[in-house]
Design a protein around this motif. Sequence first.
Motif, PDB file in Angstrom:
ATOM      1  N   HIS A  35       0.876  -1.230  -0.056  1.00  0.00           N
ATOM      2  CA  HIS A  35      -0.096   0.005   0.129  1.00  0.00           C
ATOM      3  C   HIS A  35       0.902   1.268   0.001  1.00  0.00           C
ATOM      4  CE1 HIS A  35      -3.519   2.616   0.736  1.00  0.00           C
ATOM      5  NE2 HIS A  35      -2.663   3.123   1.435  1.00  0.00           N
ATOM      6  N   ARG A  36       2.036   1.238   0.834  1.00  0.00           N
ATOM      7  CA  ARG A  36       2.900   2.305   0.813  1.00  0.00           C
ATOM      8  C   ARG A  36       3.656   2.720  -0.606  1.00  0.00           C
ATOM      9  NH1 ARG A  36       4.593   7.046   0.672  1.00  0.00           N
ATOM     10  NH2 ARG A  36       6.664   7.425   0.889  1.00  0.00           N
ATOM     11  N   ALA A  37       3.813   1.455  -1.256  1.00  0.00           N
ATOM     12  CA  ALA A  37       4.456   1.581  -2.635  1.00  0.00           C
ATOM     13  C   ALA A  37       3.157   2.281  -3.735  1.00  0.00           C
ATOM     14  CB  ALA A  37       4.787   0.139  -3.341  1.00  0.00           C
ATOM     15  N   GLU A  38       2.137   1.861  -3.380  1.00  0.00           N
ATOM     16  CA  GLU A  38       0.852   2.290  -4.372  1.00  0.00           C
ATOM     17  C   GLU A  38       0.862   3.881  -4.120  1.00  0.00           C
ATOM     18  OE1 GLU A  38      -2.463  -0.058  -3.060  1.00  0.00           O
ATOM     19  OE2 GLU A  38      -1.698  -1.754  -4.162  1.00  0.00           O
ATOM     20  N   GLU A  39       1.071   4.298  -2.826  1.00  0.00           N
ATOM     21  CA  GLU A  39       0.868   5.698  -2.396  1.00  0.00           C
ATOM     22  C   GLU A  39       2.253   6.583  -3.085  1.00  0.00           C
ATOM     23  OE1 GLU A  39      -1.091   6.012   1.812  1.00  0.00           O
ATOM     24  OE2 GLU A  39       0.717   5.600   1.896  1.00  0.00           O
ATOM     25  N   LEU A  40       3.247   6.052  -3.051  1.00  0.00           N
ATOM     26  CA  LEU A  40       4.549   6.851  -3.606  1.00  0.00           C
ATOM     27  C   LEU A  40       4.297   7.003  -5.171  1.00  0.00           C
ATOM     28  CD1 LEU A  40       6.986   5.144  -4.973  1.00  0.00           C
ATOM     29  CD2 LEU A  40       7.147   4.326  -2.349  1.00  0.00           C
ATOM     30  N   VAL A  41       3.661   6.006  -5.610  1.00  0.00           N
ATOM     31  CA  VAL A  41       3.456   5.973  -7.106  1.00  0.00           C
ATOM     32  C   VAL A  41       2.342   6.819  -7.483  1.00  0.00           C
ATOM     33  CG1 VAL A  41       2.653   4.625  -9.330  1.00  0.00           C
ATOM     34  CG2 VAL A  41       4.210   3.528  -7.774  1.00  0.00           C
ATOM     35  N   ALA A  42       1.246   6.925  -6.671  1.00  0.00           N
ATOM     36  CA  ALA A  42       0.121   7.922  -7.057  1.00  0.00           C
ATOM     37  C   ALA A  42       0.968   9.219  -7.051  1.00  0.00           C
ATOM     38  CB  ALA A  42      -1.060   7.674  -6.085  1.00  0.00           C
ATOM     39  N   ALA A  43       1.590   9.654  -5.865  1.00  0.00           N
ATOM     40  CA  ALA A  43       2.165  11.017  -5.399  1.00  0.00           C
ATOM     41  C   ALA A  43       2.966  11.487  -6.600  1.00  0.00           C
ATOM     42  CB  ALA A  43       2.955  10.806  -4.273  1.00  0.00           C
ATOM     43  N   ALA A  44       3.667  10.360  -7.091  1.00  0.00           N
ATOM     44  CA  ALA A  44       4.474  10.877  -8.359  1.00  0.00           C
ATOM     45  C   ALA A  44       3.860  11.054  -9.586  1.00  0.00           C
ATOM     46  CB  ALA A  44       5.613   9.822  -8.605  1.00  0.00           C
ATOM     47  N   VAL A  45       2.849  10.171  -9.832  1.00  0.00           N
ATOM     48  CA  VAL A  45       1.785  10.589 -11.077  1.00  0.00           C
ATOM     49  C   VAL A  45       1.358  12.093 -10.912  1.00  0.00           C
ATOM     50  CG1 VAL A  45      -0.227   9.906 -12.217  1.00  0.00           C
ATOM     51  CG2 VAL A  45       1.395   8.167 -11.307  1.00  0.00           C
ATOM     52  N   ALA A  46       0.833  12.145  -9.521  1.00  0.00           N
ATOM     53  CA  ALA A  46       0.292  13.670  -9.313  1.00  0.00           C
ATOM     54  C   ALA A  46       1.061  14.691  -9.565  1.00  0.00           C
ATOM     55  CB  ALA A  46      -0.398  13.660  -7.915  1.00  0.00           C
ATOM     56  N   GLU A  47       2.403  14.335  -9.159  1.00  0.00           N
ATOM     57  CA  GLU A  47       3.430  15.485  -9.493  1.00  0.00           C
ATOM     58  C   GLU A  47       3.572  15.604 -10.903  1.00  0.00           C
ATOM     59  OE1 GLU A  47       6.004  18.060  -7.493  1.00  0.00           O
ATOM     60  OE2 GLU A  47       4.488  16.631  -6.751  1.00  0.00           O
ATOM     61  N   ALA A  48       3.470  14.466 -11.751  1.00  0.00           N
ATOM     62  CA  ALA A  48       3.707  14.462 -13.189  1.00  0.00           C
ATOM     63  C   ALA A  48       2.541  15.106 -13.728  1.00  0.00           C
ATOM     64  CB  ALA A  48       4.117  13.308 -13.673  1.00  0.00           C
ATOM     65  N   GLU A  49       1.357  14.832 -13.302  1.00  0.00           N
ATOM     66  CA  GLU A  49       0.051  15.481 -13.911  1.00  0.00           C
ATOM     67  C   GLU A  49       0.018  17.173 -13.688  1.00  0.00           C
ATOM     68  OE1 GLU A  49      -2.897  11.641 -13.497  1.00  0.00           O
ATOM     69  OE2 GLU A  49      -2.757  13.164 -12.048  1.00  0.00           O
ATOM     70  N   ALA A  50       0.597  17.579 -12.629  1.00  0.00           N
ATOM     71  CA  ALA A  50       0.533  19.030 -12.399  1.00  0.00           C
ATOM     72  C   ALA A  50       1.636  19.371 -12.965  1.00  0.00           C
ATOM     73  CB  ALA A  50       1.053  19.044 -10.943  1.00  0.00           C
ATOM     74  N   THR A  51       2.680  18.690 -13.579  1.00  0.00           N
ATOM     75  CA  THR A  51       3.516  19.428 -14.509  1.00  0.00           C
ATOM     76  C   THR A  51       3.037  19.722 -15.851  1.00  0.00           C
ATOM     77  OG1 THR A  51       5.528  18.566 -12.913  1.00  0.00           O
ATOM     78  CG2 THR A  51       6.126  19.263 -15.338  1.00  0.00           C
ATOM     79  N   ALA A  52       2.537  18.555 -16.298  1.00  0.00           N
ATOM     80  CA  ALA A  52       2.325  18.524 -18.001  1.00  0.00           C
ATOM     81  C   ALA A  52       0.780  18.178 -17.846  1.00  0.00           C
ATOM     82  CB  ALA A  52       3.091  17.293 -18.414  1.00  0.00           C
ATOM     83  N   PRO A  53      -0.169  19.082 -17.706  1.00  0.00           N
ATOM     84  CA  PRO A  53      -1.751  18.557 -17.607  1.00  0.00           C
ATOM     85  C   PRO A  53      -1.833  17.974 -19.200  1.00  0.00           C
ATOM     86  CG  PRO A  53      -1.307  20.567 -16.675  1.00  0.00           C
ATOM     87  CD  PRO A  53       0.080  20.421 -17.115  1.00  0.00           C
ATOM     88  N   GLY A  54      -2.919  16.829 -18.966  1.00  0.00           N
ATOM     89  CA  GLY A  54      -3.325  16.352 -20.526  1.00  0.00           C
ATOM     90  C   GLY A  54      -2.267  15.257 -21.025  1.00  0.00           C
ATOM     91  N   LEU A  55      -1.017  15.025 -20.273  1.00  0.00           N
ATOM     92  CA  LEU A  55      -0.039  14.132 -20.881  1.00  0.00           C
ATOM     93  C   LEU A  55      -0.812  12.707 -20.446  1.00  0.00           C
ATOM     94  CD1 LEU A  55       2.857  13.397 -21.921  1.00  0.00           C
ATOM     95  CD2 LEU A  55       3.500  13.325 -19.508  1.00  0.00           C
ATOM     96  N   SER A  56      -0.578  11.751 -21.214  1.00  0.00           N
ATOM     97  CA  SER A  56      -0.943  10.389 -20.935  1.00  0.00           C
ATOM     98  C   SER A  56       0.128   9.807 -20.008  1.00  0.00           C
ATOM     99  CB  SER A  56      -1.009   9.593 -22.194  1.00  0.00           C
ATOM    100  OG  SER A  56      -1.062   8.051 -21.939  1.00  0.00           O
ATOM    101  N   ILE A  57      -0.262   9.319 -18.666  1.00  0.00           N
ATOM    102  CA  ILE A  57       0.729   9.180 -17.657  1.00  0.00           C
ATOM    103  C   ILE A  57      -0.036   7.967 -16.792  1.00  0.00           C
ATOM    104  CG2 ILE A  57       1.594   9.614 -15.358  1.00  0.00           C
ATOM    105  CD1 ILE A  57       1.290  12.581 -16.265  1.00  0.00           C
TER     106      ILE A  57
END
Length: 293
Positions: A66-88
């Motif tokens: 579950h911790r691994a899922e959380e850190l991946v989700a946090a990184a995905v959110a960081e990427a989405e904020a950087t490049a809105p609309g990008l396929s991630i």
Amino acid sequence: MNAANSAAVVVGVDGSEPALRAARLAAAEALRRHRPLRVVHGFIWPLLHVPVSPAPDAPPGGGLRHRAEELVAAAVAEAEATAPGLSISGEIIDGEAAAVLVGESPTAALIVLGDRGLGGFAALVVGSVAVQVAAYADCPVLVARGAERPDEPVLVAVDGSAASRLALEFAAEAAVARDAPLRAVRAYRHPGSTGPGDMQPLVYDEAQLHGEEDRLLAESLAGLTERHPRLRLTRQAVHGRTGAVLADASRSAQLLVVGGQGRGEVTGLLLGSVSQSVLHHAHCPVAVVRAPR
């Protein structure tokens, strides 16, 4: 879109701040390249036979997976904020981090990772995972380190070797995509011998040597602006040790690109000494481009 053009940019994350920086850098890179982004975490605990699910009496949301899922989700959110609309997309892959990323590299357009992760030793300037991935990956590797300077040029090391030519093409494409100038640097120290058994001269004409090195650099760059018409190119031959020259020049660069192994380095090394040096000492992100194995 064919398979080659749809290859994703892959970023390795582990929950550390350098990994989040890498996620932001990877998102921007994927956006420039018009490619999807895959956020990947190497989940080593099953290999060590460590329980990864929460204990029966533990509160909800516990456990290593579950911790691994959380850190991946946090990184995905960081990427989405950087490049809105990008396929991630995000994925957890069982295995050690370096091995997982190297395993991803044959089908990736680019591997991106931080210079140090959660398991890094305080005395290390760059982590072992970054060095291993740069040495073994089958695609270019971008290591997030140093400062972000989007108004500065892309810097590329040129020495005339096959790896240098690959790095030069990568750097030209990167500069055009960033609408940034490309600064090509050739470092030199002293005249080489002219034949087997010859000694290097103790006295030589520095101006003449610089002119010859500049000529060799110009030859290495021949045709580059024809292949990349939008490229703004400058060149500089600099007296000094290659690693030190590049580290100093990287203080005013947004990206440094080097070949995985340059001219004069020991045959058989997977990662040359110059590449290792700049991974440890550069003041901006570093891309390592190696010839396919």
